[in-house]
Structures are given as C-alpha cells and as structure tokens.
Design an enzyme around this catalytic site. Structure first.
Site, PDB file in Angstrom:
ATOM      1  N   PHE A 137      53.265 -90.622  16.068  1.00  0.00           N
ATOM      2  CA  PHE A 137      53.494 -90.068  17.412  1.00  0.00           C
ATOM      3  C   PHE A 137      53.556 -88.556  17.280  1.00  0.00           C
ATOM      4  O   PHE A 137      54.372 -88.027  16.525  1.00  0.00           O
ATOM      5  CB  PHE A 137      54.792 -90.594  18.025  1.00  0.00           C
ATOM      6  CG  PHE A 137      55.015 -90.077  19.424  1.00  0.00           C
ATOM      7  CD1 PHE A 137      54.423 -90.703  20.512  1.00  0.00           C
ATOM      8  CD2 PHE A 137      55.793 -88.955  19.652  1.00  0.00           C
ATOM      9  CE1 PHE A 137      54.599 -90.219  21.793  1.00  0.00           C
ATOM     10  CE2 PHE A 137      55.977 -88.457  20.932  1.00  0.00           C
ATOM     11  CZ  PHE A 137      55.380 -89.085  22.009  1.00  0.00           C
ATOM     12  N   ASP A 222      53.983 -83.124  10.581  1.00  0.00           N
ATOM     13  CA  ASP A 222      54.739 -83.121  11.831  1.00  0.00           C
ATOM     14  C   ASP A 222      56.194 -83.403  11.470  1.00  0.00           C
ATOM     15  O   ASP A 222      56.578 -84.540  11.221  1.00  0.00           O
ATOM     16  CB  ASP A 222      54.179 -84.189  12.764  1.00  0.00           C
ATOM     17  CG  ASP A 222      54.936 -84.308  14.085  1.00  0.00           C
ATOM     18  OD1 ASP A 222      56.079 -83.803  14.167  1.00  0.00           O
ATOM     19  OD2 ASP A 222      54.412 -84.927  15.023  1.00  0.00           O
ATOM     20  N   LYS A 251      62.679 -79.930  18.234  1.00  0.00           N
ATOM     21  CA  LYS A 251      63.935 -80.662  18.381  1.00  0.00           C
ATOM     22  C   LYS A 251      65.170 -79.935  17.851  1.00  0.00           C
ATOM     23  O   LYS A 251      65.731 -79.073  18.504  1.00  0.00           O
ATOM     24  CB  LYS A 251      63.798 -82.054  17.772  1.00  0.00           C
ATOM     25  CG  LYS A 251      62.913 -82.990  18.611  1.00  0.00           C
ATOM     26  CD  LYS A 251      62.956 -84.404  18.107  1.00  0.00           C
ATOM     27  CE  LYS A 251      62.081 -85.353  18.923  1.00  0.00           C
ATOM     28  NZ  LYS A 251      62.552 -85.559  20.304  1.00  0.00           N
TER      29      LYS A 251
END
Length: 389
Positions: A137, A222, A251
């Site tokens: 994702f 990622d 994040k």
C-alpha cells in the site's frame, strides 16, 4: 446539531467513522465529549509518535506559529534547514525533499526514480517501470494507487497511471523474472502495514538489493508507517543492514502535523532541478519545528524501549487463547485471531475504552512510542477481556 450529525451532513462520506467524538488527549490516553477515557493503541494510525499533546512538541509549534507560520519555498527558513540537517545526519542520506503526506512522498520518490533513469539512459530506453510488491500500500492518489499491489484498490478510478508491475513478496524467482530492461526501480515496504503486517525476509531483501545494484535499478523504501522509530530503529531498513537509494517518510515524523519526506542518497542528490518538483506547504516552519522535537526525543534509549515494549506486548498476547499468531516488529504488531473477526473486536474494545486498528483480518497495534509499560498493561487487559468474552 451534534458534531457527528454536522460531520455527516457536511463532510464527504469517505470514512465509516465510529460513533465517538474525541476532544482531548494526553500521552497515550484520549477522551471523548462525555469524558470517557480510551487507551489509544492506534496513534492516529501511527502519527502521534509522542502521544497526545507532548509538552515540548506543543511548545515548539506554538512558538513557531507566533513568529513565522508559513512562507513559500521561494525563500529559506531556519526550521526546514535544521530539520533537513538532523534528518540527513540521523539517516545517512544526502538530501531530502519535504512534502505533506505519505502519498505525496511516494509520488516524489516515483518521479525522482524515473527522472534519474531518463537523465542517465535517455527517453528512447523506455526505462520507466517500477515494480512493487503484492499486498503493498503506497497511497490514495491515482499514481500511488497504481503502485499499490492490491486489486481491491484498482477499482472505480480508471484509467490508472501506467508503468507499474507487481511481484510476490519474498519470492526471488518472481522478482528476477520481472527485472527487465524497462525497470528503473523497485519499491518495497519492509513491513507491509495495510497489507496485513507482513515482514520481508532478510535474505530476500539483501538479494533484492544485490540484483538491483547490478542493473543500476533503484530501490525505494516506503517507510511511511515503519519509519521514525516505529520498529525500534529509526528506519526499518536498519534491521536488514541495507540503505535504499530512496526512503519515504510521513506519519510519525510530524508528531501529529502533516509532513512527508523523500530521502535520497548522493547518487540522486542533484537529479531534481528547479521546476522538476514542487510543493506549496512542504517544509512548513511550524511542522518542521514539531518534527525536530520528535527526532530529538527519539534517542537510542527510547528506540530500545520500543523493542522492550514489543516483548511486553508479546508476553501478554501469548497468554490469550484467542490469539493465533503475532506478526510484526517493534510497536507495529498484527494479531491473527482464532475465531473472532477484527471488526467485532475493534467495536468491543472501543466500548471498553481501548482503541485498536485492523490490517485485513488482523488486529493492528500502533501505540505511541512513548506509551508507558503500565498503560500498555491496562490496555492489554481490556483486549484480553474482549477476546475472552
């Protein structure tokens, strides 16, 4: 009109929100409008790395907002320059580009990889393809959805951005068969978060890096969810003794404010030139001031405590009969259940005062990195009660 009614009337219905209105928090505990307390094992999906309302973080962003809250990237600012230096020195990267989210960071990484191949090999080489892993994702823009290796996300928004192909995680034969002359980069998550908390195998990762280096294929990591101490190291790549050509962050870096970052090595440091990539809000002074506090607080002692807290969680979970398997690393853990569904456990935990997440069929735990052992024990006691019912 209640907050929930107001939201339902005026905000697009892109989330199936829980019937809880959160109003304030401190550390790992958050309260709703009725004053009910919740142990938050989600950190706002891995964002509140220092928990709620960390005093030093709050002071830094308040102070910065009173001097310079924003200016365009046509000018220099001290908070961005300082954060860039700290981040590059802590990660051993050469340069960084700041954006506003994980998806934006991944978009930047994709552009950087393709620009490198274009500059080095020319347009005629058609060297633009990026391989990603199945169950990955990478974001919700059209391009990062294309990069995401899950069919469920490849619906409703055609046409998707071309130039991506998918390989099975930990399958070297599949990877090798698809590393053709059109591939410019391979993008990986060391721990697949939204894909179900799956760790990459160490031999697979190290072999992937060797194969890519031999063909001058870039490796993009990622680390939007795994980065900034989540796994007990500043970057998850450290567990594998590798350094990707590009790593993306978001994040937890901002501690609660939006930020994204694209880190690159010396080989890629000057690939982007003025006009190649840009952002209005990236490197915002207030956000960068907060991110500096996050990095300052992520000392070696704190990172080691993340690993200790992982062991505490595992020790408690292993005593719960409903727990079939525990996946993950650090404070990024997935719990596979024997018979209950993740959805019913999440709702029951919320009712009892514990916030947890899901990752496909698993319960996902992403507590603040600063959560205390006592708070962990109290939250895990709630989970144990829910699983025993």
């Amino acid at each position: 009109m209640s907050v929930q009614t107001q939201t339902q009337q005026y905000v697009m219905h892109t989330y199936a929100r829980k019937p809880v209105t959160l109003v304030k928090g401190q550390g790992a505990i958050v309260y709703d409008e009725s004053g009910k307390q919740y142990f938050d094992f989600s950190s706002g999906i891995g964002v509140n790395s220092l928990g709620y309302s960390d005093p030093e973080w709050s002071l830094a962003i308040a102070k910065q907002s009173q001097t310079l809250q924003h200016t365009s990237n046509l000018y220099y600012t001290q908070p961005m320059a300082q954060l860039a230096e700290i981040l590059c020195q802590r990660t051993n990267y050469a340069k960084v580009f700041f954006g506003n989210s994980g998806a934006e960071a991944n978009e930047g990484a994709i552009k950087l990889a393709r620009k490198y191949s274009f500059d080095r090999y020319g347009k005629s080489a058609q060297r633009y393809k990026i391989l990603t892993l199945k169950d990955s994702f990478h974001g919700r823009t059209v391009t990062t959805l294309s990069a995401t290796g899950q069919d469920v996300f490849h619906q409703s928004f055609d046409p998707f951005t071309p130039g991506f192909d998918y390989v099975v995680a930990n399958d070297l034969a599949d990877l090798t068969s698809k590393l053709d002359d059109q591939v410019c980069a391979v993008m990986i998550e060391f721990v697949q978060g939204e894909g179900g908390i799956h760790l990459l195998d160490k031999v697979y990762v190290q072999t992937l890096f060797e194969l890519c280096a031999a063909k001058d294929i870039l490796v993009i990591a990622d680390e939007v969810q795994t980065g900034i101490g989540r796994t007990g190291r500043l970057l998850a790549s450290e567990h594998y003794q590798v350094q990707p050509d590009i790593s993306t962050l978001a994040k937890g870096l901002g501690g609660g404010l939006p930020i994204g970052a694209v880190l690159c090595n010396e080989k890629l440091a000057d690939v982007f030139q003025p006009g190649d990539h840009a952002t209005t809000f990236g490197g915002n002074p207030v956000v960068c001031a907060g991110a500096q506090v996050v990095l300052d607080k992520l000392t070696l002692q704190v990172l080691e405590s993340v690993q200790q807290k992982e062991q505490l969680i595992r020790q408690h979970l292993e005593k719960m009969p409903e727990v079939k398997k525990i996946d993950g690393i650090g404070l990024m853990l997935g719990i596979q259940l024997e018979s209950k569904t993740a959805a019913e456990v999440i709702d029951a935990c919320l009712e009892e005062g514990l916030i947890v997440l899901s990752a496909k069929e698993k319960i996902r735990l992403l507590p603040p990195l600063t959560i205390s052992a006592e708070e962990l024990k109290q939250g895990l006691a709630i989970l144990a009660k829910v699983l025993a019912d």
